[in-house]
Design a protein around this motif. Sequence first.
Motif, short mmCIF file in Angstrom:
data_model
loop_
_atom_site.label_atom_id
_atom_site.label_comp_id
_atom_site.label_asym_id
_atom_site.label_seq_id
_atom_site.Cartn_x
_atom_site.Cartn_y
_atom_site.Cartn_z
N TRP A 1 9.60 -2.02 6.10
CA TRP A 1 9.36 -2.47 4.72
C TRP A 1 7.87 -2.69 4.49
O TRP A 1 7.36 -2.42 3.39
CB TRP A 1 10.13 -3.76 4.46
N LYS A 2 7.17 -3.18 5.49
CA LYS A 2 5.73 -3.41 5.34
C LYS A 2 5.00 -2.09 5.11
O LYS A 2 4.10 -2.01 4.26
CB LYS A 2 5.18 -4.10 6.59
N LEU A 3 5.38 -1.05 5.83
CA LEU A 3 4.79 0.28 5.63
C LEU A 3 5.07 0.79 4.22
O LEU A 3 4.18 1.32 3.54
CB LEU A 3 5.33 1.26 6.66
N GLU A 4 6.31 0.63 3.78
CA GLU A 4 6.68 1.10 2.44
C GLU A 4 5.98 0.29 1.36
O GLU A 4 5.58 0.84 0.33
CB GLU A 4 8.20 1.03 2.27
N LEU A 5 5.83 -1.01 1.60
CA LEU A 5 5.10 -1.86 0.66
C LEU A 5 3.66 -1.36 0.50
O LEU A 5 3.16 -1.23 -0.63
CB LEU A 5 5.10 -3.31 1.16
N ALA A 6 3.01 -1.07 1.61
CA ALA A 6 1.63 -0.57 1.56
C ALA A 6 1.56 0.78 0.84
O ALA A 6 0.65 1.02 0.04
CB ALA A 6 1.07 -0.45 2.97
N GLU A 7 2.53 1.65 1.10
CA GLU A 7 2.54 2.96 0.46
C GLU A 7 2.70 2.84 -1.06
O GLU A 7 2.01 3.50 -1.83
CB GLU A 7 3.67 3.82 1.03
N MET A 8 3.63 1.99 -1.48
CA MET A 8 3.87 1.84 -2.92
C MET A 8 2.69 1.16 -3.61
O MET A 8 2.32 1.55 -4.73
CB MET A 8 5.17 1.06 -3.15
N MET A 9 2.10 0.17 -2.96
CA MET A 9 0.92 -0.46 -3.56
C MET A 9 -0.22 0.55 -3.67
O MET A 9 -0.91 0.62 -4.69
CB MET A 9 0.46 -1.67 -2.72
N GLY A 10 -0.39 1.36 -2.63
CA GLY A 10 -1.43 2.37 -2.67
C GLY A 10 -1.22 3.36 -3.81
O GLY A 10 -2.16 3.75 -4.50
N GLY A 11 0.05 3.74 -4.02
CA GLY A 11 0.36 4.65 -5.11
C GLY A 11 0.07 4.07 -6.48
O GLY A 11 -0.17 4.80 -7.44
N MET A 12 0.09 2.74 -6.57
CA MET A 12 -0.23 2.07 -7.83
C MET A 12 -1.73 1.81 -7.98
O MET A 12 -2.17 1.30 -9.01
CB MET A 12 0.52 0.73 -7.91
N GLY A 13 -2.51 2.15 -6.94
CA GLY A 13 -3.94 1.87 -7.00
C GLY A 13 -4.26 0.42 -6.70
O GLY A 13 -5.30 -0.09 -7.13
N ILE A 14 -3.38 -0.26 -5.96
CA ILE A 14 -3.53 -1.67 -5.62
C ILE A 14 -3.65 -1.80 -4.11
O ILE A 14 -2.91 -1.14 -3.37
CB ILE A 14 -2.33 -2.48 -6.15
N ASN A 15 -4.58 -2.64 -3.65
CA ASN A 15 -4.76 -2.75 -2.21
C ASN A 15 -4.44 -4.14 -1.65
O ASN A 15 -4.75 -4.44 -0.50
CB ASN A 15 -6.19 -2.36 -1.80
N SER A 16 -3.79 -5.00 -2.47
CA SER A 16 -3.39 -6.31 -1.95
C SER A 16 -2.19 -6.83 -2.71
O SER A 16 -2.00 -6.53 -3.90
CB SER A 16 -4.53 -7.31 -2.06
N VAL A 17 -1.36 -7.61 -2.01
CA VAL A 17 -0.20 -8.21 -2.65
C VAL A 17 -0.64 -9.14 -3.78
O VAL A 17 -0.01 -9.22 -4.83
CB VAL A 17 0.64 -8.98 -1.61
#
Length: 501
Positions: free
Chosen positions: A455-471
């Motif tokens: 889930w952590k990997l997927e969270l990072a991937e989805m945030m990256g796709g949104m142009g966001i680099n932090s929770v």
Amino acid sequence: MGADFLYPEFEVVRNPNRCVNCRICERQCSNGVHGWDAKTKTMTQDDAKCVDCQRCVAMCPTRALKIVKSDCVFRENANWSNDAIREIHKQASTGGALLSSMGNPTTAPIYWDRLLINASQVTNPPVDPLREPMETRVFLGKKPNRIERGPDGKIVPKLEPQLELSVPIMFAAMSYGSISLNAHAALARAATELGILYNTGEGGLREDFYQYGPNTVVQVASGRFGVHEDYLRAGVAIEIKMGQGAKPGIGGHLPGEKIVGDVAKTRMIPEGADAVSPAPHHDIYSIEDLRQLVLSLKEATEYRKPIIVKVAAVHNIAAIASGIARSGADVIAIDGWRGGTGAAPTRIRDNVGIPVELALAAVDQRLRDEGIRNDVSLIVGGSVRSASDLVKAIALGADACYIGTATLIALGCRMCRTCRSGKCNWGIATQRPELVERLDPEIGRKRLVNLVSAWKLELAEMMGGMGINSVEALRGNRLMLRGVGLTEKELEVLGVSCAGE
């Protein structure tokens, strides 16, 4: 027989060409479904006892078994469903309230599935999570509204105690007694390895688990089971449980057959006695009373531990959360109506409360409108099933999510929904020694670590796709969400635009 007879819900299908009469299914089934006929030297089964846990299917060495849903059902009727008719027959036979395990199975809208995540393209390029740092850590607790500096220009630290999570996930409250010692151990060990937290539930904490204290949230519920000074000091945070999503407005009940040995000792009640938690805390009838308990717990732990207040998602949840934020609590945990539990009255589980997505959005907006959002962090739970649900929850305003049912499935749960029986064939919701040992806590730990790591990997991937680099940049960022198939009022409560806008 007669009016009391109900055809079994599930049927065991045994392939005679594959079955070698090894009798493993007989030994593995705690419900007594499988048997051996010594005269004919063949396996038998009693379909009426089958709960579809699929233990026999998983353990059969020749794949000779499968469990199928019975097609012998009552005549089709759009109003009187097969389940509704069966439930009336059961109550007419027993005169008792219906009990159910796990979460709400009704067909009401699942708002996670009605929300879509935005993606960056050209003007706001995406972030590559493989080559650029992605911050998934979060800190739970009160935050200052502004930075203060001393005469020398240095920042004056006035930060309340914080809970650090390597990823915005916590293992939800599941008490020792409702789940087995081995399941409890798997949760504690996995949380420690992952750098997140697990919750003891309202069953106290064995002293040999104090070693996991830096990753433990200890719970204080209405029954006060297992609550004493050392227990309060053992965890990194204390949670006051006012309610839970699966059964808002009522208390808890762990049957006496599960109160055995160490469970009774840990809960500080007699062995074999039912552990009944009253619906209300008998010292809390107002926000002022809640504030007194919050401050008492802080005083008992020298103001070193954040206090969480857990409530069920109900219709006036925004106003309730506003009061809790003013009670001195550091974190509010909101549990939605699809949350799981070992046993709940069926009618309450399926009809009381509201979806956590709507509750979360309403609470986050209310706290922002009142200028007190930084006074508390928000944790939400109630059927968070995947990393995409996690992302959507954070975008709606959550700081972190509790996951409960997902962790049990990772440990092997097949959701047969008979947790209350204590006959869990997978060694999770049971206290029977021969069943408990079926769950290896080390294997369970590894599976939980794998789940959260994925889930952590997927969270990072989805945030990256949104142009966001932090929770932190995602939290409450509802511009990253769009609704599909929702009414104007639902979109208004969620605070999101319709897809295509």
